[in-house]
Design a protein around this motif. Structure first.
Motif, mmCIF file in Angstrom:
data_model
loop_
_atom_site.group_PDB
_atom_site.id
_atom_site.type_symbol
_atom_site.label_atom_id
_atom_site.label_comp_id
_atom_site.label_asym_id
_atom_site.label_seq_id
_atom_site.Cartn_x
_atom_site.Cartn_y
_atom_site.Cartn_z
ATOM 1 N N ASP A 18 0.838 -1.200 0.000
ATOM 2 C CA ASP A 18 0.000 0.000 0.000
ATOM 3 C C ASP A 18 0.874 1.252 0.000
ATOM 4 O OD1 ASP A 18 -2.363 -1.459 0.043
ATOM 5 O OD2 ASP A 18 -2.424 -1.524 2.221
ATOM 6 N N GLY A 19 1.517 1.534 -1.128
ATOM 7 C CA GLY A 19 2.332 2.733 -1.231
ATOM 8 C C GLY A 19 1.475 3.980 -1.146
ATOM 9 N N PRO A 20 2.071 5.138 -0.784
ATOM 10 C CA PRO A 20 1.294 6.378 -0.631
ATOM 11 C C PRO A 20 0.582 6.795 -1.911
ATOM 12 C CG PRO A 20 3.659 6.807 -0.624
ATOM 13 C CD PRO A 20 3.490 5.343 -0.494
ATOM 14 N N ASP A 21 1.177 6.507 -3.055
ATOM 15 C CA ASP A 21 0.558 6.861 -4.332
ATOM 16 C C ASP A 21 0.032 5.635 -5.076
ATOM 17 O OD1 ASP A 21 1.240 9.600 -3.989
ATOM 18 O OD2 ASP A 21 3.292 9.133 -4.631
ATOM 19 N N GLY A 22 0.018 4.494 -4.392
ATOM 20 C CA GLY A 22 -0.414 3.261 -5.043
ATOM 21 C C GLY A 22 0.698 2.682 -5.897
ATOM 22 N N LEU A 23 0.637 1.390 -6.153
ATOM 23 C CA LEU A 23 1.615 0.693 -6.977
ATOM 24 C C LEU A 23 0.960 0.260 -8.272
ATOM 25 C CD1 LEU A 23 3.248 -1.649 -4.295
ATOM 26 C CD2 LEU A 23 4.002 0.623 -4.991
ATOM 27 N N ASP A 24 1.693 0.378 -9.386
ATOM 28 C CA ASP A 24 1.153 -0.200 -10.611
ATOM 29 C C ASP A 24 1.324 -1.721 -10.531
ATOM 30 O OD1 ASP A 24 3.766 -0.939 -11.449
ATOM 31 O OD2 ASP A 24 4.033 0.953 -12.521
ATOM 32 N N GLU A 25 0.758 -2.436 -11.473
ATOM 33 C CA GLU A 25 0.722 -3.890 -11.338
ATOM 34 C C GLU A 25 2.114 -4.506 -11.358
ATOM 35 O OE1 GLU A 25 -2.137 -7.577 -12.500
ATOM 36 O OE2 GLU A 25 -2.053 -5.897 -13.892
ATOM 37 N N GLU A 26 3.000 -3.983 -12.157
ATOM 38 C CA GLU A 26 4.360 -4.517 -12.202
ATOM 39 C C GLU A 26 5.055 -4.345 -10.855
ATOM 40 O OE1 GLU A 26 8.544 -3.714 -14.620
ATOM 41 O OE2 GLU A 26 6.623 -3.188 -15.560
ATOM 42 N N GLU A 27 4.885 -3.182 -10.248
ATOM 43 C CA GLU A 27 5.473 -2.944 -8.925
ATOM 44 C C GLU A 27 4.817 -3.837 -7.874
ATOM 45 O OE1 GLU A 27 6.590 1.811 -9.230
ATOM 46 O OE2 GLU A 27 4.508 1.196 -8.825
ATOM 47 N N LEU A 28 3.517 -4.038 -8.006
ATOM 48 C CA LEU A 28 2.786 -4.876 -7.058
ATOM 49 C C LEU A 28 3.254 -6.319 -7.134
ATOM 50 C CD1 LEU A 28 0.575 -4.361 -4.971
ATOM 51 C CD2 LEU A 28 -1.109 -4.977 -6.712
ATOM 52 N N VAL A 29 3.508 -6.810 -8.340
ATOM 53 C CA VAL A 29 4.004 -8.176 -8.520
ATOM 54 C C VAL A 29 5.338 -8.356 -7.798
ATOM 55 C CG1 VAL A 29 4.956 -9.773 -10.231
ATOM 56 C CG2 VAL A 29 2.756 -8.675 -10.650
ATOM 57 N N ARG A 30 6.256 -7.404 -7.977
ATOM 58 C CA ARG A 30 7.569 -7.502 -7.332
ATOM 59 C C ARG A 30 7.446 -7.432 -5.808
ATOM 60 N NH1 ARG A 30 9.229 -3.935 -11.565
ATOM 61 N NH2 ARG A 30 9.151 -2.180 -10.096
ATOM 62 N N ALA A 31 6.604 -6.508 -5.336
ATOM 63 C CA ALA A 31 6.445 -6.360 -3.888
ATOM 64 C C ALA A 31 5.815 -7.601 -3.273
ATOM 65 C CB ALA A 31 5.598 -5.128 -3.588
ATOM 66 N N ALA A 32 4.812 -8.169 -3.938
ATOM 67 C CA ALA A 32 4.138 -9.354 -3.414
ATOM 68 C C ALA A 32 5.095 -10.530 -3.334
ATOM 69 C CB ALA A 32 2.942 -9.698 -4.298
ATOM 70 N N ARG A 33 5.965 -10.660 -4.320
ATOM 71 C CA ARG A 33 6.923 -11.774 -4.294
ATOM 72 C C ARG A 33 7.873 -11.642 -3.106
ATOM 73 N NH1 ARG A 33 10.168 -14.254 -9.471
ATOM 74 N NH2 ARG A 33 11.137 -15.993 -8.366
ATOM 75 N N ALA A 34 8.325 -10.432 -2.823
ATOM 76 C CA ALA A 34 9.211 -10.220 -1.688
ATOM 77 C C ALA A 34 8.495 -10.515 -0.364
ATOM 78 C CB ALA A 34 9.741 -8.790 -1.692
ATOM 79 N N VAL A 35 7.227 -10.137 -0.276
ATOM 80 C CA VAL A 35 6.466 -10.351 0.956
ATOM 81 C C VAL A 35 6.298 -11.837 1.251
ATOM 82 C CG1 VAL A 35 4.192 -10.103 2.030
ATOM 83 C CG2 VAL A 35 5.263 -8.137 0.924
ATOM 84 N N VAL A 36 5.894 -12.634 0.265
ATOM 85 C CA VAL A 36 5.672 -14.057 0.547
ATOM 86 C C VAL A 36 6.982 -14.781 0.839
ATOM 87 C CG1 VAL A 36 3.485 -14.325 -0.661
ATOM 88 C CG2 VAL A 36 5.598 -14.671 -1.915
ATOM 89 N N ALA A 37 8.072 -14.350 0.218
ATOM 90 C CA ALA A 37 9.364 -14.968 0.509
ATOM 91 C C ALA A 37 9.762 -14.703 1.957
ATOM 92 C CB ALA A 37 10.426 -14.436 -0.452
ATOM 93 N N GLU A 38 9.492 -13.487 2.434
ATOM 94 C CA GLU A 38 9.829 -13.166 3.820
ATOM 95 C C GLU A 38 8.917 -13.894 4.800
ATOM 96 O OE1 GLU A 38 10.341 -9.256 6.749
ATOM 97 O OE2 GLU A 38 10.352 -9.015 4.564
ATOM 98 N N LEU A 39 7.620 -13.863 4.541
ATOM 99 C CA LEU A 39 6.685 -14.522 5.451
ATOM 100 C C LEU A 39 6.772 -16.042 5.380
ATOM 101 C CD1 LEU A 39 3.511 -12.283 5.005
ATOM 102 C CD2 LEU A 39 5.116 -12.314 6.935
ATOM 103 N N GLY A 40 7.281 -16.568 4.277
ATOM 104 C CA GLY A 40 7.376 -18.017 4.110
ATOM 105 C C GLY A 40 8.625 -18.634 4.682
ATOM 106 N N SER A 41 9.514 -17.826 5.252
ATOM 107 C CA SER A 41 10.716 -18.397 5.861
ATOM 108 C C SER A 41 10.299 -19.348 6.979
ATOM 109 C CB SER A 41 11.623 -17.295 6.392
ATOM 110 O OG SER A 41 10.956 -16.518 7.366
ATOM 111 N N PRO A 42 11.019 -20.476 7.159
ATOM 112 C CA PRO A 42 10.530 -21.555 8.036
ATOM 113 C C PRO A 42 10.125 -21.114 9.435
ATOM 114 C CG PRO A 42 12.411 -22.298 6.754
ATOM 115 C CD PRO A 42 12.277 -20.830 6.477
ATOM 116 N N GLY A 43 11.010 -20.411 10.140
ATOM 117 C CA GLY A 43 10.677 -20.035 11.509
ATOM 118 C C GLY A 43 9.523 -19.065 11.593
#
Length: 251
Positions: A18-43
């Protein structure tokens, strides 16, 4: 109010998506990938699932949005940011009567998926007038009355396979809303993926392509939410699958 791990996950999703000016879809795809990789770490994931399995947060609300998906996997809502972003666990069980490859489809918004356990196979497709694969095309939406899946015929199409890949634990992918794909469990045991559905730019319907000989009439498929007790039991089983039994015992 959520527990510590639920709140951390929600803050990460809000801050990245949720960027202050919103993210376009390409930016959203990159951000979502980083989020799931971080949240998916085993511990981190095992601690989150253990917290939810103990009943922290809103188990009744999450159970209402968790179900056995018609495409062949269990879909468990873990954390949501309103209706904008939803973090789910997808659990694939080889050998079950629903197991198999999905229909080819796209999504209503950008998504990212991270493999936590097992192996996920995936194919990407494109529509092409001279494509070798003939398929019936449907528009999939949620019915107004009961929010079942509604498939409405939208003609015929030809498709071309553009990519085949396998994703093992610790890897993942992200796709824009319009990307045509299908996925399946490619391991002998259960596969678990962490799936992030973003809410920005959500489309009213998705496209589904199938060669299964449906009769060309609109068809509804029931979406049956899990009961709270069933949802919590599935979370406990998920904790065992991803190696979170110690966190579960401490919760």
């Amino acid at each position: 109010m959520g527990g510590r791990h639920v709140l951390r996950a929600r803050r990460l999703m809000e801050g990245a998506l949720d960027g202050p000016d919103g993210l376009d879809e390409e930016e959203l795809v990159r951000a979502a990938r980083a989020v799931v990789a971080e949240l998916g770490s085993p511990g981190r994931l095992s601690a989150l699932v253990a917290e939810l399995a103990a009943g922290v947060g809103d188990p009744s609300g999450c159970a209402r949005l968790s179900y056995r998906h018609v495409l062949g996997f269990d879909k468990l809502l873990l954390v949501s940011v309103g209706t904008r972003h939803m973090l789910r666990a997808h659990v694939w069980h080889p050998g079950s009567h629903r197991a198999g490859r999905e229909d080819i489809h796209n999504h209503r918004s950008a998504l990212a998926s991270f493999v936590v356990r097992g192996t996920l196979g995936m194919e990407l497709y494109e529509t092409a007038g001279d494509g070798p694969l003939a398929a019936a095309r449907y528009r999939e939406s949620l019915s107004a009355e009961v929010s079942d899946w509604l498939l409405e015929p939208a003609g015929r199409a030809r498709l071309r396979l553009t990519q085949t890949a396998e994703y093992t634990a610790g890897s993942g992918y992200a796709l824009p809303s319009y990307a045509l794909h299908r996925a399946w469990c490619a391991s002998p045991g259960a596969a678990v993926t962490l799936f992030l559905e973003t809410g920005a730019g959500r489309r009213r319907y998705t496209d589904v392509f199938t060669g299964d000989g449906r009769d060309g009439r609109a068809q509804a498929y029931a979406k049956e939410p899990l009961e709270v007790a069933e949802y919590l039991a599935e979370l406990r089983a998920l904790a065992e699958l991803i190696g979170g039994s110690e966190e579960l015992a401490r919760s």
